[in-house]
Write an enzyme that holds these catalytic residues in place. Sequence first.
Site: not given
Ligand SMILES: NC(=O)c1ccc[n+]([C@@H]2O[C@H](COP(=O)([O-])OP(=O)(O)OC[C@H]3O[C@@H](n4cnc5c(N)ncnc54)[C@H](O)[C@@H]3O)[C@@H](O)[C@H]2O)c1
Length: 255
Positions: A142, A155
């Site tokens: 991130s 985080y």
């Molecule tokens: N959305 C944002 O603004 C953002 C910003 C920076 C980084 N990220 C990163 O991008 C990645 C994807 O995030 P997203 O925004 O698509 O979120 P999201 O919540 O849509 O997807 C995250 C997925 O991880 C799964 N998950 C959570 N805990 C788990 C576990 N213990 N075992 C297996 N699966 C598990 C959830 O069920 C979900 O489907 C993540 O690593 C997040 O930290 C997102």
Amino acid sequence: MKGLKEKIVVVTGGGGGIGAATCRRFAEDGAHVVVMDVNDEAAHAVADGIVADGGRATATVADLTDYDAAVAAVARIEKETGPIDVLVNGIGWDVFTPFLKSGPDFWTRIIDINLRGVLNITHPVLARMAERGAGRIVSIASDAARGGSSGESVYAACKAGIIAFSKTIAREHARQGITANVVCPGVTETAMLEKFMEAAGDKEKLRTAFTRAVPMGRLGQPDDLPGAILFFASDDAAFVTGQVLSVSGGLTMHG
Ligand SMILES: NC(=O)c1ccc[n+]([C@@H]2O[C@H](COP(=O)([O-])OP(=O)(O)OC[C@H]3O[C@@H](n4cnc5c(N)ncnc54)[C@H](O)[C@@H]3O)[C@@H](O)[C@H]2O)c1
């Protein structure tokens, strides 16, 4: 992208916003995608959607906070589908919480998902890649790790840990044909962001503030991310390892 056809690609968090977009793009490039998620329904919906569109995908359910579950999932995939060529670490979870309002139970949950969840699955996958002398690992961290982010202290620490971890395994396995790289999303419109903004209070005010902070003047969409992820997994990135790429409309700009 070059060299992804027929590859077996595991995307953790594949049922989520960025994960699902990534799974679909790998399938479009001819890979067999394994959609791994703790959310059974979401993982199957993504895999079924890919198959309905003529691609190849299967769903695997595992809670990656549990090392034994991760090891069992990897063994299952390699037995039923074949050797894992590419691992995309895409799980994540966060709740907006200023550090002084948080405590040890919350830190444990954040660390278990965002850092241990990556270690737990990378360990058995990397061991098999090392035996075979080939493999690609792309981890989603991130921009919070690169520039800090209010309300995301633990985080952000986990995501910075993923960057340091990836650079280290990149060095340890560089001569075995394995690469490890990191993609850093900025603020991206997914379910995770919606919940994060709800917990912060005034959702629309926060959305406006986030949008203003992005030089390109908009929030990221899940489909903004797969290009960078597939690049690191492709043959075009054969000589690229230990690198970090932000995909965030210029939110952070590192040399
Ligand atoms: N959305 C944002 O603004 C953002 C910003 C920076 C980084 N990220 C990163 O991008 C990645 C994807 O995030 P997203 O925004 O698509 O979120 P999201 O919540 O849509 O997807 C995250 C997925 O991880 C799964 N998950 C959570 N805990 C788990 C576990 N213990 N075992 C297996 N699966 C598990 C959830 O069920 C979900 O489907 C993540 O690593 C997040 O930290 C997102």
